[in-house]
Design an enzyme around this catalytic site. Structure first.
Site, PDB file in Angstrom:
ATOM      1  N   HIS A  79       0.849  -1.196   0.000  1.00 24.57           N
ATOM      2  CA  HIS A  79       0.000   0.000   0.000  1.00 24.57           C
ATOM      3  C   HIS A  79       0.878   1.237   0.000  1.00 24.57           C
ATOM      4  O   HIS A  79       1.844   1.325   0.756  1.00 24.57           O
ATOM      5  CB  HIS A  79      -0.887   0.019   1.243  1.00 24.57           C
ATOM      6  CG  HIS A  79      -1.744   1.240   1.325  1.00 24.57           C
ATOM      7  ND1 HIS A  79      -2.903   1.382   0.595  1.00 24.57           N
ATOM      8  CD2 HIS A  79      -1.602   2.394   2.011  1.00 24.57           C
ATOM      9  CE1 HIS A  79      -3.439   2.559   0.853  1.00 24.57           C
ATOM     10  NE2 HIS A  79      -2.665   3.200   1.706  1.00 24.57           N
ATOM     11  N   LYS A 109      -8.531  -1.050   6.039  1.00 25.83           N
ATOM     12  CA  LYS A 109      -8.826  -1.479   4.664  1.00 25.83           C
ATOM     13  C   LYS A 109      -7.874  -2.586   4.230  1.00 25.83           C
ATOM     14  O   LYS A 109      -8.253  -3.535   3.547  1.00 25.83           O
ATOM     15  CB  LYS A 109      -8.749  -0.279   3.719  1.00 25.83           C
ATOM     16  CG  LYS A 109      -9.923   0.692   3.944  1.00 25.83           C
ATOM     17  CD  LYS A 109      -9.786   1.996   3.210  1.00 25.83           C
ATOM     18  CE  LYS A 109      -8.838   2.930   3.871  1.00 25.83           C
ATOM     19  NZ  LYS A 109      -9.005   4.357   3.615  1.00 25.83           N
ATOM     20  N   ARG A 153     -14.411  13.116   9.460  1.00 28.08           N
ATOM     21  CA  ARG A 153     -13.113  13.729   9.815  1.00 28.08           C
ATOM     22  C   ARG A 153     -12.777  14.861   8.851  1.00 28.08           C
ATOM     23  O   ARG A 153     -12.253  15.896   9.241  1.00 28.08           O
ATOM     24  CB  ARG A 153     -12.003  12.665   9.777  1.00 28.08           C
ATOM     25  CG  ARG A 153     -12.044  11.712  10.966  1.00 28.08           C
ATOM     26  CD  ARG A 153     -11.157  10.505  10.723  1.00 28.08           C
ATOM     27  NE  ARG A 153      -9.780  10.874  10.448  1.00 28.08           N
ATOM     28  CZ  ARG A 153      -8.935  10.158   9.696  1.00 28.08           C
ATOM     29  NH1 ARG A 153      -9.334   9.030   9.135  1.00 28.08           N
ATOM     30  NH2 ARG A 153      -7.709  10.571   9.506  1.00 28.08           N
ATOM     31  N   ASP A 188     -14.960   2.980   8.034  1.00 29.55           N
ATOM     32  CA  ASP A 188     -13.898   3.952   7.732  1.00 29.55           C
ATOM     33  C   ASP A 188     -14.414   5.020   6.779  1.00 29.55           C
ATOM     34  O   ASP A 188     -14.072   6.197   6.902  1.00 29.55           O
ATOM     35  CB  ASP A 188     -12.677   3.247   7.144  1.00 29.55           C
ATOM     36  CG  ASP A 188     -11.666   4.273   6.641  1.00 29.55           C
ATOM     37  OD1 ASP A 188     -11.147   5.029   7.471  1.00 29.55           O
ATOM     38  OD2 ASP A 188     -11.438   4.340   5.420  1.00 29.55           O
ATOM     39  N   SER A 240      -7.311   4.038   9.804  1.00 26.89           N
ATOM     40  CA  SER A 240      -8.092   4.138   8.576  1.00 26.89           C
ATOM     41  C   SER A 240      -7.436   3.318   7.458  1.00 26.89           C
ATOM     42  O   SER A 240      -8.077   2.497   6.793  1.00 26.89           O
ATOM     43  CB  SER A 240      -8.196   5.621   8.192  1.00 26.89           C
ATOM     44  OG  SER A 240      -8.605   5.776   6.868  1.00 26.89           O
TER      45      SER A 240
HETATM   46  N1  URA Z   1      -5.731   7.756   3.687  1.00 33.76           N
HETATM   47  C1  URA Z   1      -6.663   6.999   4.294  1.00 33.76           C
HETATM   48  O1  URA Z   1      -7.088   5.976   3.761  1.00 33.76           O
HETATM   49  N2  URA Z   1      -7.123   7.384   5.511  1.00 33.76           N
HETATM   50  C2  URA Z   1      -6.672   8.499   6.152  1.00 33.76           C
HETATM   51  O2  URA Z   1      -7.113   8.782   7.248  1.00 33.76           O
HETATM   52  C3  URA Z   1      -5.714   9.265   5.495  1.00 33.76           C
HETATM   53  C4  URA Z   1      -5.253   8.878   4.261  1.00 33.76           C
END
Ligand code: URA
Length: 444
Positions: free
Chosen positions: A82, A187, A168, A161, A183
């Protein structure tokens, strides 16, 4: 349980329990806890922070809020990768085939670009016919038969999320390491890999501008991975200037192909080989020796096996591989504009954020989620940091479909490149490596 008490506990700096966190995440996801209470809770977290345990529990709860992909039907250690997002970051198109060519299965879900950063799904869709939406059975079949498949992230991965992130975004609570780390990792964990290599970008074009912030984020994500039983390594890599020479979807695919054929830009190759070597290490290759893994990765470029893997994957997902073999098949952009050096000197800086924005203006990226993108748009650098340019030399070539986009892109790119009389030090590319055992800094 009452949300009021959980907010007050966090406001007063108490460590929350696993049950409190799971209850909050479940209640926000099903709509029984209102936005205003979660907004207050997020702000309390922003100021009070979360412990490592709380961060891992939050991650687990968000991962469990939707589909949990079970990759067990695919034999072998599945390692995911990632990137926190950058400009010219086509590493997945290179690293995935390298790792797959070494016998490590890659079952990857990727995202689209937004704002100044690009996304792997958009790049792959630049290849005519390439399918990024596949039924699960087909996705698994291709990974089993070819060794790699890359699709778009399904809508039901970590839905909690998605809700938290949207809130947020409008309540000033994005910039908290625990919230960002949970976050991203929720995923990744839901996507099912056994191990994860993270590419945490640092610099002007990155989500985290400072090395200190990027290392903190890297450490938080590695700690989460270890707590939830996924081996995790994070590299902190340079995103002050764009990675490689190409920015834009089809242009980046062509550069990925060149890199897999051993003809790519040095910075891109170096970052890709290091990411691939760390993925191989986590998959148990090279007898646990990172140097051995680097050699394995390098070998796949030299013997053509990594490029062959990309071709196989593209064919299996319906893409026309003729565009890989012969990039001149891609239709030329209607407008190709050179940006020339006004004075002679060394390129001392290329602002990656400004370049990402310029590429979106040229048509390669999205300014809003629902925007269409122009796969042929973008730019190609002819000079990067540290290179000499004579006055009048071409620094970059802009590709776009409309003259007005070209004009605005030109202005942004011309401002983003600085030229000076003193040759700058070559930028370090790999600035840190974080594992369960600790942090190494300033690597190469
Ligand atoms: N990328 C994400 O997936 N989440 C965040 O909080 C910030 C960047």
């Amino acid at each position: 349980m009452r949300m009021y008490d959980i907010i007050v506990d966090k406001r007063n700096g108490k460590e929350l329990t696993r049950e409190q966190i799971a209850w909050t995440v479940a209640g926000y996801t099903d709509g029984s806890i209102p936005d205003y209470q979660i907004a207050a809770w997020l702000m309390a977290i922003y100021f009070r922070g979360m412990t490592e345990r709380e961060t891992a529990w939050l991650t687990d709860a968000m991962a469990a809020s939707g589909d949990l992909i079970d990759l067990a039907a695919i034999p072998g250690v599945k390692v995911d990768k990632h990137s926190t997002g950058g400009v010219g970051d086509k590493t997945t198109l290179i690293v995935g085939p390298i790792v797959a060519a070494c016998g490590v299965p890659v079952a990857k879900m990727s995202g689209r670009g937004l704002g100044h950063t690009g996304g792997t799904v958009d790049k792959l869709e630049a290849i005519p016919g390439f399918q990024t939406v596949l039924p699960k059975e087909e996705f698994f079949r291709i990974v089993k038969e070819v060794g790699i498949a890359v699709i778009g992230q399904s809508g039901n991965i970590a839905p909690a999320d998605k809700k938290f992130y949207a809130l947020r975004d409008v309540t000033g609570t994005v910039e908290n390491i625990s919230l960002i780390a949970s976050s991203i990792m929720s995923k990744k964990i839901a996507a099912g890999a056994d191990a994860i290599v993270l590419d945490v970008k640092t610099g002007k074009g990155a989500f985290m501008e400072t090395l200190e912030g990027s290392l903190s984020l890297a450490k938080a994500m590695v700690a989460i991975g270890e707590k939830v039983g996924r081996k995790t390594i994070a590299l902190v890599t340079n995103m002050d200037e764009p990675l490689g020479a190409a920015v834009g979807n089809a242009l980046e695919v062509a550069e990925a192909v060149a890199t897999l054929q051993g003809r790519g830009p040095g910075d891109l190759q170096q970052v890709c080989l290091e990411l691939a070597a760390n993925m191989l290490l986590l998959a148990g290759k090279g007898d646990g020796d990172i140097e051995g893994c680097r050699k394995m990765a390098r070998q796949t470029l030299d013997d053509g096996s990594a490029y062959a893997k990309l071709q196989e994957m593209v064919a299996a997902q319906g893409g026309d591989t003729a565009y890989l073999d012969d990039p001149s098949r891609w239709p030329a952009a209607p407008f190709i504009l050179p940006v020339k050096a006004g004075t002679s000197g060394y390129v001392t800086s290329i602002d990656a954020l400004a370049i990402g924005n310029a590429s979106a203006v040229l048509g390669a990226g999205r300014l809003r989620k629902e925007d269409d993108i122009d796969h042929g748009a973008g730019l190609v650098f002819k000079k990067k940091i540290g290179q000499w340019a004579e006055a009048g030399d071409i620094l970059a070539e802009l590709h776009t479909s409309a003259a007005d986009k070209g004009e605005e892109g030109y202005r942004l790119v011309a401002q983003a490149i600085e030229i000076g009389p003193v040759k700058p030090q070559p930028p370090l590319l790999i600035l840190g490596r974080v594992t369960a055992d600790g942090v190494e800094q300033k690597l190469a």
